[in-house]
Design a protein around this motif. Structure first.
Motif, short mmCIF file in Angstrom:
data_model
loop_
_atom_site.label_atom_id
_atom_site.label_comp_id
_atom_site.label_asym_id
_atom_site.label_seq_id
_atom_site.Cartn_x
_atom_site.Cartn_y
_atom_site.Cartn_z
N ASP A 143 0.83 -1.21 0.00
CA ASP A 143 0.00 0.00 0.00
C ASP A 143 0.86 1.26 0.00
O ASP A 143 0.46 2.29 -0.54
CB ASP A 143 -0.94 0.01 1.21
CG ASP A 143 -2.14 -0.90 1.01
OD1 ASP A 143 -2.39 -1.31 -0.14
OD2 ASP A 143 -2.82 -1.23 2.01
N ASP A 148 -3.87 2.71 -1.58
CA ASP A 148 -4.94 1.80 -1.17
C ASP A 148 -5.72 1.23 -2.35
O ASP A 148 -6.23 0.12 -2.28
CB ASP A 148 -5.92 2.53 -0.23
CG ASP A 148 -5.26 2.91 1.08
OD1 ASP A 148 -4.26 2.25 1.43
OD2 ASP A 148 -5.72 3.86 1.74
N GLU A 149 -5.86 2.00 -3.44
CA GLU A 149 -6.75 1.60 -4.53
C GLU A 149 -6.01 1.34 -5.85
O GLU A 149 -6.53 0.64 -6.71
CB GLU A 149 -7.82 2.68 -4.76
CG GLU A 149 -8.71 2.92 -3.54
CD GLU A 149 -9.75 4.00 -3.79
OE1 GLU A 149 -9.72 4.59 -4.89
OE2 GLU A 149 -10.57 4.24 -2.89
N ARG A 179 0.05 -4.84 -8.36
CA ARG A 179 -0.36 -5.48 -7.11
C ARG A 179 -0.74 -6.94 -7.37
O ARG A 179 -1.41 -7.27 -8.36
CB ARG A 179 -1.55 -4.73 -6.52
CG ARG A 179 -2.05 -5.28 -5.18
CD ARG A 179 -3.40 -4.64 -4.81
NE ARG A 179 -3.30 -3.20 -4.76
CZ ARG A 179 -2.97 -2.50 -3.67
NH1 ARG A 179 -2.72 -3.14 -2.54
NH2 ARG A 179 -2.91 -1.18 -3.70
#
Length: 229
Positions: A143, A148-149, A179
């Protein structure tokens, strides 16, 4: 059969009946010797302007067509390489051979200089290090890198992070970092594609193929690690 002789009047009649003929066939204008009309002082001959414009548009169309063909060929070649890389990954017979294929075969197929596989530390389900080929990240590092996104980050330069690429970090200039979340819980991780050439990856480029390859890698991790648990 007797050959029909085409007369100048026939050509003139045809052109009079089809005034837009040269609009659809501007290539023929290059072979025509058109007279420059004397329009008087200060009066421009629009015929020459129209002919020049049609020729210019034709050259632009030729250039655009050539560029489109080259882009299509490049895309097909890239897709072909991705397919070979996926087959190399799927042919693995265990997690270690999966990691070996990912880091030894796939970079050569895709003209990359390094592929790093990293996972956050997790006591409950640790990912094997495979003799240091799989790097460990501190908890929360993914992160910190991606937010976070965000699921992918394309870096054109200064991408050689030692925590990710290890000893090869000093050689890496551009990277695509994606990710990985192969498990429903921990650990999460990243796969990083690195090259020595700056500007190889750019935030402006499409990332569909990168994400597709990352999803295959994610599947491979899940497949082999769940079998070893």
């Amino acid at each position: 059969m007797e050959k029909t002789v085409l007369r100048a009047d026939d050509v003139a009649t045809f052109l009079a009946e089809h005034p837009d003929f040269f609009t659809s066939r501007p290539d023929l204008l290059e072979s025509l010797a058109l007279p420059v009309r004397e329009m008087g002082s200060g009066v421009a001959d629009m015929q020459q302007y129209v002919v020049a414009r049609l020729r210019d548009e034709r050259e632009k169309l030729r250039g655009a067509t050539s560029e489109l063909i080259n882009i299509s060929k490049s895309n097909l070649e890239t897709q072909s390489r991705i397919h070979r890389a996926v087959l190399a990954i799927l042919n693995a017979r265990g997690f270690e051979t999966f990691v070996e294929a990912l880091q030894d075969l796939v970079p050569e197929l895709l003209d990359l200089d390094a592929i790093a596989l990293c996972f956050e530390e997790c006591d409950e389900a640790p990912v094997p290090s495979c003799d240091g080929r799989v790097r460990r990240l501190v908890k929360g590092a993914v992160d910190q890198v991606l937010g976070d996104e965000q699921d992918v980050w394309l870096l054109p330069d200064d991408a050689g992070d030692e925590a990710i690429f290890g000893p090869k970090a000093s050689e890496i200039r551009s990277a695509a970092i994606v990710r990985l979340a192969p498990f429903y819980g921990d650990p999460v991780g990243i796969v990083a594609f690195g090259v020595k050439e700056p500007g190889y990856f750019s935030p402006a480029q499409a990332n569909d193929l990168i994400m597709f390859l990352a999803s295959v890698i994610e599947f491979g991790v899940r497949r082999w690690l769940t079998q070893t648990v």
